[in-house]
Design a protein around this motif. Structure first.
Motif, PDB file in Angstrom:
ATOM      1  N   LEU A  29      47.048  18.695  52.731  1.00 32.36           N
ATOM      2  CA  LEU A  29      48.000  20.083  52.075  1.00 32.36           C
ATOM      3  C   LEU A  29      48.333  20.583  53.487  1.00 32.36           C
ATOM      4  CD1 LEU A  29      49.762  21.758  50.443  1.00 32.36           C
ATOM      5  CD2 LEU A  29      47.384  22.311  50.114  1.00 32.36           C
ATOM      6  N   SER A  30      49.721  20.847  53.903  1.00 34.18           N
ATOM      7  CA  SER A  30      50.117  22.174  54.411  1.00 34.18           C
ATOM      8  C   SER A  30      49.911  23.256  54.217  1.00 34.18           C
ATOM      9  CB  SER A  30      51.699  21.981  55.184  1.00 34.18           C
ATOM     10  OG  SER A  30      51.804  22.803  55.030  1.00 34.18           O
ATOM     11  N   PRO A  31      48.860  24.442  54.720  1.00 31.39           N
ATOM     12  CA  PRO A  31      49.115  25.718  54.780  1.00 31.39           C
ATOM     13  C   PRO A  31      50.584  26.748  54.662  1.00 31.39           C
ATOM     14  CG  PRO A  31      47.532  24.494  56.471  1.00 31.39           C
ATOM     15  CD  PRO A  31      48.619  23.937  56.200  1.00 31.39           C
ATOM     16  N   LYS A  32      51.987  25.996  54.842  1.00 28.28           N
ATOM     17  CA  LYS A  32      52.713  26.705  54.644  1.00 28.28           C
ATOM     18  C   LYS A  32      53.741  25.875  53.415  1.00 28.28           C
ATOM     19  CE  LYS A  32      57.135  27.183  57.862  1.00 28.28           C
ATOM     20  NZ  LYS A  32      57.848  26.799  58.516  1.00 28.28           N
ATOM     21  N   LEU A  33      53.225  24.620  53.414  1.00 28.54           N
ATOM     22  CA  LEU A  33      53.353  24.408  52.059  1.00 28.54           C
ATOM     23  C   LEU A  33      52.895  24.716  50.817  1.00 28.54           C
ATOM     24  CD1 LEU A  33      55.429  22.043  50.148  1.00 28.54           C
ATOM     25  CD2 LEU A  33      53.068  21.171  50.093  1.00 28.54           C
ATOM     26  N   LEU A  34      51.880  25.297  51.405  1.00 24.55           N
ATOM     27  CA  LEU A  34      51.828  26.083  49.646  1.00 24.55           C
ATOM     28  C   LEU A  34      51.743  27.044  49.794  1.00 24.55           C
ATOM     29  CD1 LEU A  34      48.349  26.250  47.708  1.00 24.55           C
ATOM     30  CD2 LEU A  34      47.267  26.754  49.612  1.00 24.55           C
ATOM     31  N   THR A  73      52.689  13.622  54.549  1.00 23.80           N
ATOM     32  CA  THR A  73      52.239  14.872  55.183  1.00 23.80           C
ATOM     33  C   THR A  73      51.263  15.776  54.788  1.00 23.80           C
ATOM     34  OG1 THR A  73      54.231  15.363  55.845  1.00 23.80           O
ATOM     35  CG2 THR A  73      53.161  13.376  57.586  1.00 23.80           C
ATOM     36  N   GLY A  74      51.940  15.611  53.877  1.00 26.49           N
ATOM     37  CA  GLY A  74      51.317  17.019  52.594  1.00 26.49           C
ATOM     38  C   GLY A  74      52.005  18.031  53.028  1.00 26.49           C
ATOM     39  N   GLN A  75      53.143  17.617  53.688  1.00 27.36           N
ATOM     40  CA  GLN A  75      54.000  19.032  53.581  1.00 27.36           C
ATOM     41  C   GLN A  75      55.778  18.972  52.635  1.00 27.36           C
ATOM     42  OE1 GLN A  75      54.611  17.500  58.172  1.00 27.36           O
ATOM     43  NE2 GLN A  75      55.933  19.402  58.097  1.00 27.36           N
ATOM     44  N   ALA A  76      55.133  18.136  51.244  1.00 25.01           N
ATOM     45  CA  ALA A  76      56.304  18.499  49.957  1.00 25.01           C
ATOM     46  C   ALA A  76      55.314  17.936  49.199  1.00 25.01           C
ATOM     47  CB  ALA A  76      56.504  16.990  50.677  1.00 25.01           C
ATOM     48  N   TYR A 104      66.741  17.292  41.468  1.00 27.44           N
ATOM     49  CA  TYR A 104      66.943  15.511  40.961  1.00 27.44           C
ATOM     50  C   TYR A 104      67.899  15.962  39.699  1.00 27.44           C
ATOM     51  CZ  TYR A 104      65.043  13.589  45.193  1.00 27.44           C
ATOM     52  OH  TYR A 104      64.833  13.231  46.273  1.00 27.44           O
ATOM     53  N   GLY A 105      68.728  16.564  39.298  1.00 25.58           N
ATOM     54  CA  GLY A 105      69.543  16.987  37.693  1.00 25.58           C
ATOM     55  C   GLY A 105      68.978  16.866  36.784  1.00 25.58           C
ATOM     56  N   ARG A 106      69.216  15.464  36.088  1.00 27.09           N
ATOM     57  CA  ARG A 106      68.656  15.536  34.250  1.00 27.09           C
ATOM     58  C   ARG A 106      67.063  14.899  34.573  1.00 27.09           C
ATOM     59  NH1 ARG A 106      72.818  17.168  31.207  1.00 27.09           N
ATOM     60  NH2 ARG A 106      74.741  17.190  32.064  1.00 27.09           N
ATOM     61  N   ARG A 107      66.618  14.313  35.696  1.00 28.62           N
ATOM     62  CA  ARG A 107      65.954  13.892  36.398  1.00 28.62           C
ATOM     63  C   ARG A 107      64.287  14.927  35.616  1.00 28.62           C
ATOM     64  NH1 ARG A 107      65.375   9.980  40.561  1.00 28.62           N
ATOM     65  NH2 ARG A 107      63.090   9.266  40.552  1.00 28.62           N
ATOM     66  N   ASN A 108      64.847  16.031  35.925  1.00 26.86           N
ATOM     67  CA  ASN A 108      63.961  17.350  35.867  1.00 26.86           C
ATOM     68  C   ASN A 108      63.361  17.931  36.880  1.00 26.86           C
ATOM     69  OD1 ASN A 108      65.424  18.241  33.407  1.00 26.86           O
ATOM     70  ND2 ASN A 108      64.710  16.638  32.585  1.00 26.86           N
ATOM     71  N   PHE A 109      63.703  17.347  38.526  1.00 30.93           N
ATOM     72  CA  PHE A 109      62.359  18.126  38.903  1.00 30.93           C
ATOM     73  C   PHE A 109      63.253  18.167  40.512  1.00 30.93           C
ATOM     74  CE2 PHE A 109      61.501  14.358  42.063  1.00 30.93           C
ATOM     75  CZ  PHE A 109      62.453  13.224  41.181  1.00 30.93           C
ATOM     76  N   MET A 110      61.981  18.898  41.390  1.00 27.81           N
ATOM     77  CA  MET A 110      62.944  19.113  42.360  1.00 27.81           C
ATOM     78  C   MET A 110      62.209  19.083  44.031  1.00 27.81           C
ATOM     79  SD  MET A 110      64.813  22.953  41.228  1.00 27.81           S
ATOM     80  CE  MET A 110      64.740  23.363  42.694  1.00 27.81           C
ATOM     81  N   HIS A 111      62.308  18.743  44.548  1.00 25.01           N
ATOM     82  CA  HIS A 111      61.874  18.286  45.393  1.00 25.01           C
ATOM     83  C   HIS A 111      61.147  19.388  46.852  1.00 25.01           C
ATOM     84  CE1 HIS A 111      60.490  15.688  48.912  1.00 25.01           C
ATOM     85  NE2 HIS A 111      61.402  16.395  50.022  1.00 25.01           N
ATOM     86  N   LEU A 112      61.195  19.235  47.149  1.00 27.14           N
ATOM     87  CA  LEU A 112      60.671  21.107  48.571  1.00 27.14           C
ATOM     88  C   LEU A 112      59.383  20.454  49.597  1.00 27.14           C
ATOM     89  CD1 LEU A 112      59.707  23.995  45.087  1.00 27.14           C
ATOM     90  CD2 LEU A 112      61.932  23.428  46.544  1.00 27.14           C
ATOM     91  N   SER A 113      60.261  20.834  50.336  1.00 27.12           N
ATOM     92  CA  SER A 113      59.351  20.450  51.772  1.00 27.12           C
ATOM     93  C   SER A 113      59.500  21.825  53.169  1.00 27.12           C
ATOM     94  CB  SER A 113      59.935  18.985  52.289  1.00 27.12           C
ATOM     95  OG  SER A 113      61.074  19.670  52.704  1.00 27.12           O
ATOM     96  N   VAL A 114      58.380  21.746  53.539  1.00 22.63           N
ATOM     97  CA  VAL A 114      58.012  22.930  54.592  1.00 22.63           C
ATOM     98  C   VAL A 114      58.524  21.945  55.779  1.00 22.63           C
ATOM     99  CG1 VAL A 114      57.520  24.805  53.953  1.00 22.63           C
ATOM    100  CG2 VAL A 114      56.023  22.724  54.734  1.00 22.63           C
ATOM    101  N   GLY A 115      59.006  22.629  56.512  1.00 23.27           N
ATOM    102  CA  GLY A 115      59.121  21.403  58.090  1.00 23.27           C
ATOM    103  C   GLY A 115      57.815  21.733  59.155  1.00 23.27           C
TER     104      GLY A 115
END
Ligand SMILES: [Zn+2]
Ligand SMILES: [Zn+2]
Length: 115
Positions: A29-34, A73-76, A104-115
């Motif tokens: 887990l990236s501290p930045k993602l958290l 990599t624990g960044q998403a 992801y529209g009607r799949r009802n989720f989102m992907h969030l990431s940090v660089g």
């Protein structure tokens, strides 16, 4: 008190366990993602459910993830957000500091990431 592996509070709203790989329970887990997720949770004002956090290589392959997926990599993280709420959530996710936001529209989720 629970004795379940990784059941450790990290922030007010997230526990390490939520970020575990669904197949092997390992976790990175990236501290930045958290940090960004907690900021998003505060702005959103509602529970944030993770459908996917860290993925080991095998699990990433099994779910059809990109070979360079930041989940490995624990960044998403993927979070459950209804199709209707995605536009509002996208704005708040950018405000919370995520560098990558993908709905992801009607799949009802989102992907969030940090660089
Ligand atoms: Zn795994
Ligand atoms: Zn994802």
């Amino acid at each position: 008190m629970t004795n379940q592996l990784n059941d450790i509070p990290l922030t007010e709203h997230f526990r390490l366990r939520e970020f575990e790989c669904r197949c092997c329970h390992r976790v990175r887990l990236s501290p930045k993602l958290l940090f960004c997720l907690e900021a998003f949770r505060t702005l959103w004002g509602k529970p944030v459910i993770l459908s996917s956090g860290y993925r080991c290589e095998a699990h990433n392959r099994a779910v059809g993830g990109s070979p360079r997926s930041l989940h490995m990599t624990g960044q998403a993280a993927d979070i459950l957000v209804s199709f209707a709420e995605q536009p509002a959530a996208e704005l708040l996710a950018a405000k919370a500091g995520f560098s990558g936001v993908l709905s992801y529209g009607r799949r009802n989720f989102m992907h969030l990431s940090v660089g």
